[in-house]
Write an enzyme that holds these catalytic residues in place. Structure first.
Site, PDB file in Angstrom:
ATOM      1  N   THR A  39       0.838  -1.204   0.000  1.00  0.00           N
ATOM      2  CA  THR A  39       0.000   0.000   0.000  1.00  0.00           C
ATOM      3  C   THR A  39       0.877   1.259   0.000  1.00  0.00           C
ATOM      4  O   THR A  39       0.595   2.217  -0.728  1.00  0.00           O
ATOM      5  CB  THR A  39      -0.913   0.003   1.247  1.00  0.00           C
ATOM      6  OG1 THR A  39      -1.687  -1.192   1.207  1.00  0.00           O
ATOM      7  CG2 THR A  39      -1.824   1.206   1.279  1.00  0.00           C
ATOM      8  N   HIS A  42       1.971   1.844  -3.448  1.00  0.00           N
ATOM      9  CA  HIS A  42       0.921   2.439  -4.301  1.00  0.00           C
ATOM     10  C   HIS A  42       0.893   3.954  -4.119  1.00  0.00           C
ATOM     11  O   HIS A  42       0.750   4.705  -5.085  1.00  0.00           O
ATOM     12  CB  HIS A  42      -0.454   1.858  -3.955  1.00  0.00           C
ATOM     13  CG  HIS A  42      -0.686   0.480  -4.500  1.00  0.00           C
ATOM     14  ND1 HIS A  42      -0.621   0.179  -5.844  1.00  0.00           N
ATOM     15  CD2 HIS A  42      -0.979  -0.693  -3.880  1.00  0.00           C
ATOM     16  CE1 HIS A  42      -0.868  -1.110  -6.032  1.00  0.00           C
ATOM     17  NE2 HIS A  42      -1.077  -1.659  -4.853  1.00  0.00           N
TER      18      HIS A  42
END
Ligand SMILES: [Zn+2]
Ligand SMILES: [Zn+2]
Length: 322
Positions: A39, A42
């Site tokens: 994450t 990202h």
């Protein structure tokens, strides 16, 4: 205090910011170790949005400033009184916020964390191990949801940190595991953690191979790569009336045209999984030390996330410490 602050895509800087002031329901926790998650990457790549100026990081442990206790920090804050909280699913809270995603996170010298989100760390679990609880918790949550029977075939797409922990917990559950990845250095670890068959999808067609091994398809499939191609493969890998856990990003990727009957579901970890994750680490039933490929100091966070984002470095888990 020093903190890793999101500025814009490809730019997370270590800066001096104000030390957080804990409320009556929070404790101040001094950072000891944290790990970089997919994450975070990202956000770093600009694929997902995060507020400019926010401190990132949602996988970490530290020591409480008042009592000096070693604690793991569960990053999801919840209200305790909504439909989901009252039914034992606080991770689905209607007012949920994830520290390091929706508000300031853990890659900072100090964090103010709700007291109920602090989980004591057993003495025989190191800071670096306690910095990698999220994927262990996710693997426990997913396998408990799947409820495999002894010797069920579980095909796991993606052998990054999450997939490798799925492999370990699936073996604890007595399953047979087919591990699939594109990188041999990851599949070597899958083998070490007990995968029965390892398939490099660059060299072999995973759908064909899984059908050869299982004849009718895999009893269960875990998608832990989060890319369109692997999500699209899941209906072709699972047997009739089997189960598919979509752990990686899957939004808009799935076409179910050829499935007569199967259960597809999404999953994320809950606070109840963190103490269990610590217990498995403490009993040496699950290994996270072998996943650590790189270590950096918090002040060198930029280098840490660049390394985590560079496949040429063969990263699995990049750990950041004080
Ligand atoms: Zn994460
Ligand atoms: Zn709630």
């Amino acid at each position: 205090m020093k903190a890793a602050v999101y500025k814009c895509p490809k730019n997370i800087k270590v800066e001096d910011i104000a030390k957080p002031q804990p409320s009556a329901k929070e404790k101040l926790v001094q950072f000891k170790a944290g790990s970089i998650c997919g994450t975070d990457l990202h956000y770093y790549r600009g694929e997902w949005n995060i507020k400019i100026g926010q401190v990132i990081g949602h996988n970490a442990c530290g020591i409480t400033s008042d009592t000096g206790e070693r604690v793991a920090m569960y990053p999801i804050t919840y209200c305790g009184s909504c439909y989901y909280c009252l039914r034992g699913s606080p991770h689905l809270c209607e007012k949920v916020k994830v520290m390091g995603m929706d508000c300031d996170g853990f890659f900072a010298e100090f964090a103010a964390v709700p007291t109920e989100n602090l989980i004591p760390i057993p003495a025989n679990v190191s800071d670096e191990e306690a910095a990698i609880l999220e994927p262990v918790g996710l693997a426990i949550h997913t396998l408990n949801f799947l409820e495999p029977k002894l010797s069920d075939w579980i095909t796991i797409l993606g052998q990054g940190p999450i997939g490798l922990l799925m492999t370990q917990v699936a073996k604890l559950k007595g399953s047979r595991v087919i591990a699939i990845d594109l990188q041999d250095y990851r599949l070597k670890l899958s083998e070490k953690y007990g995968a029965d068959v390892c398939v490099n999808a660059r060299e072999e067609d995973p759908v064909k191979r899984v059908k050869e091994i299982t004849r009718i398809g895999s009893d269960m499939v875990i998608e832990a790569a989060g890319v369109k191609q692997t999500v699209e493969q899941t209906p072709f890998l699972v047997r009739g009336a089997g189960k598919v856990a979509l752990v990686g990003a899957s939004s808009g990727y799935l076409a179910l045209g050829n499935v007569a009957e199967a259960l597809f579901f999404c999953t994320c970890s809950s606070p109840f999984d963190y103490p269990m994750a610590l217990d498995l680490l403490s009993k040496k039933l699950v290994d996270v030390k072998g996943l650590i490929t790189h270590k950096f100091k918090l002040v060198d966070f930029e280098q840490a996330i660049q390394t985590a984002d560079n496949i040429a470095e063969k990263p699995i888990k990049v750990v950041v410490t004080t």
